[in-house]
Scaffold this motif. Sequence first.
Motif, PDB file in Angstrom:
ATOM      1  N   THR A 143      15.425  12.014  -0.370  1.00  0.00           N
ATOM      2  CA  THR A 143      16.040  11.985  -1.698  1.00  0.00           C
ATOM      3  C   THR A 143      16.580  13.359  -2.073  1.00  0.00           C
ATOM      4  OG1 THR A 143      13.967  10.875  -2.164  1.00  0.00           O
ATOM      5  CG2 THR A 143      15.661  10.773  -3.854  1.00  0.00           C
ATOM      6  N   LEU A 144      15.752  14.387  -1.824  1.00  0.00           N
ATOM      7  CA  LEU A 144      16.181  15.739  -2.156  1.00  0.00           C
ATOM      8  C   LEU A 144      17.460  16.110  -1.418  1.00  0.00           C
ATOM      9  CD1 LEU A 144      13.087  18.023  -2.573  1.00  0.00           C
ATOM     10  CD2 LEU A 144      15.295  18.282  -3.733  1.00  0.00           C
TER      11      LEU A 144
ATOM     12  N   ALA B 258      20.348  14.377  -2.872  1.00  0.00           N
ATOM     13  CA  ALA B 258      20.675  14.999  -4.148  1.00  0.00           C
ATOM     14  C   ALA B 258      21.477  16.274  -3.930  1.00  0.00           C
ATOM     15  CB  ALA B 258      19.394  15.311  -4.915  1.00  0.00           C
ATOM     16  N   MET B 259      21.006  17.123  -3.009  1.00  0.00           N
ATOM     17  CA  MET B 259      21.702  18.381  -2.757  1.00  0.00           C
ATOM     18  C   MET B 259      23.123  18.125  -2.262  1.00  0.00           C
ATOM     19  SD  MET B 259      19.624  20.565  -3.715  1.00  0.00           S
ATOM     20  CE  MET B 259      20.278  22.121  -3.203  1.00  0.00           C
TER      21      MET B 259
ATOM     22  N   MET C 295      24.980  15.568  -2.810  1.00  0.00           N
ATOM     23  CA  MET C 295      25.841  15.086  -3.891  1.00  0.00           C
ATOM     24  C   MET C 295      26.360  16.246  -4.728  1.00  0.00           C
ATOM     25  SD  MET C 295      23.761  11.735  -5.033  1.00  0.00           S
ATOM     26  CE  MET C 295      24.767  11.153  -6.379  1.00  0.00           C
ATOM     27  N   VAL C 296      25.445  17.171  -5.032  1.00  0.00           N
ATOM     28  CA  VAL C 296      25.843  18.317  -5.844  1.00  0.00           C
ATOM     29  C   VAL C 296      26.865  19.159  -5.099  1.00  0.00           C
ATOM     30  CG1 VAL C 296      25.048  20.449  -6.881  1.00  0.00           C
ATOM     31  CG2 VAL C 296      23.679  18.390  -7.073  1.00  0.00           C
TER      32      VAL C 296
ATOM     33  N   PHE D 247      30.852  20.294  -5.767  1.00  0.00           N
ATOM     34  CA  PHE D 247      31.409  21.647  -5.865  1.00  0.00           C
ATOM     35  C   PHE D 247      32.631  21.821  -4.984  1.00  0.00           C
ATOM     36  CE2 PHE D 247      27.179  23.116  -7.433  1.00  0.00           C
ATOM     37  CZ  PHE D 247      27.656  23.516  -8.654  1.00  0.00           C
TER      38      PHE D 247
ATOM     39  N   SER E 109      12.864   6.264  -8.638  1.00  0.00           N
ATOM     40  CA  SER E 109      12.208   7.554  -8.561  1.00  0.00           C
ATOM     41  C   SER E 109      12.904   8.534  -9.498  1.00  0.00           C
ATOM     42  CB  SER E 109      12.286   8.075  -7.134  1.00  0.00           C
ATOM     43  OG  SER E 109      12.124   9.457  -7.128  1.00  0.00           O
TER      44      SER E 109
ATOM     45  N   ASN F 191      13.438  11.401  -8.846  1.00  0.00           N
ATOM     46  CA  ASN F 191      14.270  12.301  -8.042  1.00  0.00           C
ATOM     47  C   ASN F 191      15.758  12.015  -8.198  1.00  0.00           C
ATOM     48  OD1 ASN F 191      12.046  13.554  -7.105  1.00  0.00           O
ATOM     49  ND2 ASN F 191      11.881  12.349  -5.226  1.00  0.00           N
ATOM     50  N   TYR F 192      16.073  10.775  -8.595  1.00  0.00           N
ATOM     51  CA  TYR F 192      17.486  10.452  -8.786  1.00  0.00           C
ATOM     52  C   TYR F 192      18.116  11.272  -9.910  1.00  0.00           C
ATOM     53  CZ  TYR F 192      17.176   6.503  -5.642  1.00  0.00           C
ATOM     54  OH  TYR F 192      17.037   5.732  -4.533  1.00  0.00           O
TER      55      TYR F 192
ATOM     56  N   ILE G 228      17.839  14.417 -10.153  1.00  0.00           N
ATOM     57  CA  ILE G 228      18.092  15.800  -9.731  1.00  0.00           C
ATOM     58  C   ILE G 228      19.578  16.190  -9.758  1.00  0.00           C
ATOM     59  CG2 ILE G 228      17.867  17.449  -7.833  1.00  0.00           C
ATOM     60  CD1 ILE G 228      15.169  16.125  -7.213  1.00  0.00           C
ATOM     61  N   PRO G 229      20.475  15.407  -9.130  1.00  0.00           N
ATOM     62  CA  PRO G 229      21.876  15.871  -9.139  1.00  0.00           C
ATOM     63  C   PRO G 229      22.417  16.063 -10.551  1.00  0.00           C
ATOM     64  CG  PRO G 229      21.628  13.906  -7.771  1.00  0.00           C
ATOM     65  CD  PRO G 229      20.330  14.107  -8.451  1.00  0.00           C
TER      66      PRO G 229
ATOM     67  N   ILE H  59      20.748  19.070 -12.226  1.00  0.00           N
ATOM     68  CA  ILE H  59      21.226  20.369 -11.728  1.00  0.00           C
ATOM     69  C   ILE H  59      22.570  20.705 -12.362  1.00  0.00           C
ATOM     70  CG2 ILE H  59      22.077  21.607  -9.703  1.00  0.00           C
ATOM     71  CD1 ILE H  59      19.952  20.242  -8.054  1.00  0.00           C
ATOM     72  N   LEU H  60      23.481  19.748 -12.340  1.00  0.00           N
ATOM     73  CA  LEU H  60      24.795  19.986 -12.929  1.00  0.00           C
ATOM     74  C   LEU H  60      24.676  20.316 -14.414  1.00  0.00           C
ATOM     75  CD1 LEU H  60      26.968  17.225 -11.267  1.00  0.00           C
ATOM     76  CD2 LEU H  60      26.959  19.669 -10.814  1.00  0.00           C
TER      77      LEU H  60
ATOM     78  N   ILE I  45      23.347  23.829 -14.800  1.00  0.00           N
ATOM     79  CA  ILE I  45      24.304  24.875 -14.414  1.00  0.00           C
ATOM     80  C   ILE I  45      25.477  24.959 -15.378  1.00  0.00           C
ATOM     81  CG2 ILE I  45      25.973  25.591 -12.657  1.00  0.00           C
ATOM     82  CD1 ILE I  45      24.097  24.604 -10.545  1.00  0.00           C
TER      83      ILE I  45
END
Lengths: 453, 290
Positions: free
Chosen positions: A12-13, A16-17, A19-20, A24, B10, B12-13, B15-16, B19-20, B23
């Motif tokens: 998942t992590l 997620a990374m 996707m981010v 960018f 979860s 965790n979904y 997170i993206p 984070i955005l 930031i």
Amino acid sequence: MGMRACIKRAVTLCIAMMMVLSLFTGCGTATEKPSAATAETDEETTAAAQGTAAEEEPVTIKVLTVTNWWFKGHDAFAELAAQETGVKIELEKLPDEQGVTVIKTRLATNDVPDILGYYAGANLKSINPEQQFLDLSDQAWANDIIDVEKNVISVDGKLYGSPSGTINMGGVVYNKKVYSELGLEIPVTWQELLDNCEKIKAAGKVPFAYTFKENWTAQLLNLCSWYEVESNHPDAAQLINTNKLHMADIPEYVAGFTKLNELREKGYVNKDYTALSFDNGQKMIANGDAAMYFMGSWIVDTLSANYPDKMTDLGGFALPTDSGDNGVTTWASGGWYIPKSATNPEAAKKWLALWATPEGQAAYYNVQKATGTPAFKTASVGETYDIVKDFKKYVDEGKAAMALEFQIDLSLSNDLPMICVAAGTGQKSPEQAAKDVDAALAKSAKDLKLPGW
Amino acid sequence: MTKRTKSFYSYNYLIPGAILYVIFFILPTLVSFYYSLTDWNLIKANFVGLDNFKTILTNPDLNIGFKNTAIFTVLTLTFKVIFGLLLALLVNSGLRTQNFLRGVFFFPVILSSVAVGLMFTSLYYPTHGLINTILTFIGLGAFAQDWLGDPKVVMYAVSFVDIWKGMGYDMVIILAGLQSIPKDYYEAVSIDGGNKWQSFRGITLPMVRPAINSCVTLNLIGAIRMFDIIQVTTKGGPGFASQVIGTIIYREFADGYFGIATAAGVLLFILISAVVFPVQLILSKREVEM
């Protein structure tokens, strides 16, 4: 925590990374292209690609400027440059009203062209030219620039630009036909101007075109009154720059605001003065619907394109004053600057080198009658329009003052046009308007950390 | 809610998105508090204390933005909610054309502010604009104004543009509230012999209060940070007559006074927080349970 949960979490992590990150990179590629949303981009497709004249690999450099500063003479020069040097340009012209804002933002985000067309004088100093642009003092053409111009595109003795146009002059542009039909004389004193206005109004015409929808057109009376201020206070600019003299204490300066409002209050201007733009103003003065317009000589460029057969009907005179000692205000040309992070600085220098030659200037002036005096000593200007010739008479007699913005370090940016509109529509008293100009100067001084403020 | 649905996705979904959000929103907001105390330009930032705030609050060309923002907020908030409520009642009254009307009233919301602004610039044109032409035609020429050019009128004129554009949005929210009111309540009123007005006062109004409260909060935030319509119609002019906080931030930033612009942004943040939180608290206390 079980093994499976651990793997699940790691996956998942990772997702997620990714996707981010992909977002960018998406942003990155999107900004590399020039944003076409507000800007008008036209590719100069003058084909030097035939390869006969260009010995070297043809390069394309990016040129960024504001629509009002790019003339058809520049197009002609760009064509010549493509043939002679193999340097083609990709031109981006920003809309006038937001142009400067967009340029500043682009510089701030380091999204720079190879050549930037921008102001000279105080407005140049306010964007840290020493940090932004290449020092061009060593270029062969540096000494061909006339002194008044060289001063305003240099900072601390270093030359950062090449003049992009001509030295313009300003005062009152008037319709000669209306004047002769009504048997009017060119006014010398303010009272004579008011008398003329009364007669023009009585004849059912608008004496003055006011076009406050475009704020900048509202400041011309204020700017043109600078000759009167300077003839009574020769060192005014220096004193203002060092906080020893304030606009509110200069009666001639305050009077500029009084007069701007006086004409409106007396009904000597068009009724829709807040809704008209520069284009409308040109139309009114060209067709003789309005007899006069406070304007600079740069008006002849678009005017001659839109109303070529009316150009002989139009002339200019200096702003009438109470004393009758009248002169014009002059504006140095803006400059071409090469940003330090330009992709093709060498090609840009080559382009500017050709621009400075008599040949390069001739390419410009052949299609572009001069709107003022040329900025290069070596350039020769042919025939021009009556408006320019009329204004130039004052310059030749020594009756001219360089506009304040080229004499001081402080910048009035967008504040002056707005203050002029506020004063010209009667929202602010002339005294208050002058005080607000002082406040705007103080704001700029603080920002620049000038001594004495 | 069962345990199963709670743990279905979860965290965790998040997170993206988180984070955005951090930031591009949380960090800049926090950083701007520091930069509002500096005279930062592109290269360096010197600490200047509260100078920027002092400039904004003492310079009449800057602090006019707060006065105008207040006028604009009060006007648009009040009239958007009133008209939104009236329109919602109209399109909920079982008219034959109600679906069509809902579309019509909501339509301005989906138009771009730039298009609306340009349209009204032309309607408001002082000499031959449609509004003044009609007024003159029906003999009310005395009421013709230089709508966007007269400093005394301009704030009302731009407020009207925003009311026209935004009331359909409030209508939809209130309409949703209206439709969630159970019919039994109205039956009870009619059995008790209550009239239309009594059922409106006693049932409708209290029951749509949560919807109205949402409208108030949304309109409040939208009005305090208004920028687009004013920029397109007047650019804050004539002179400074219709400057609001939003246009001042834009203008100062464009002029290179980043410190002042940031300080104005911080003031805007403080203002919105100081107004919206108490308002929401008061409003939510007065809501009734369904």
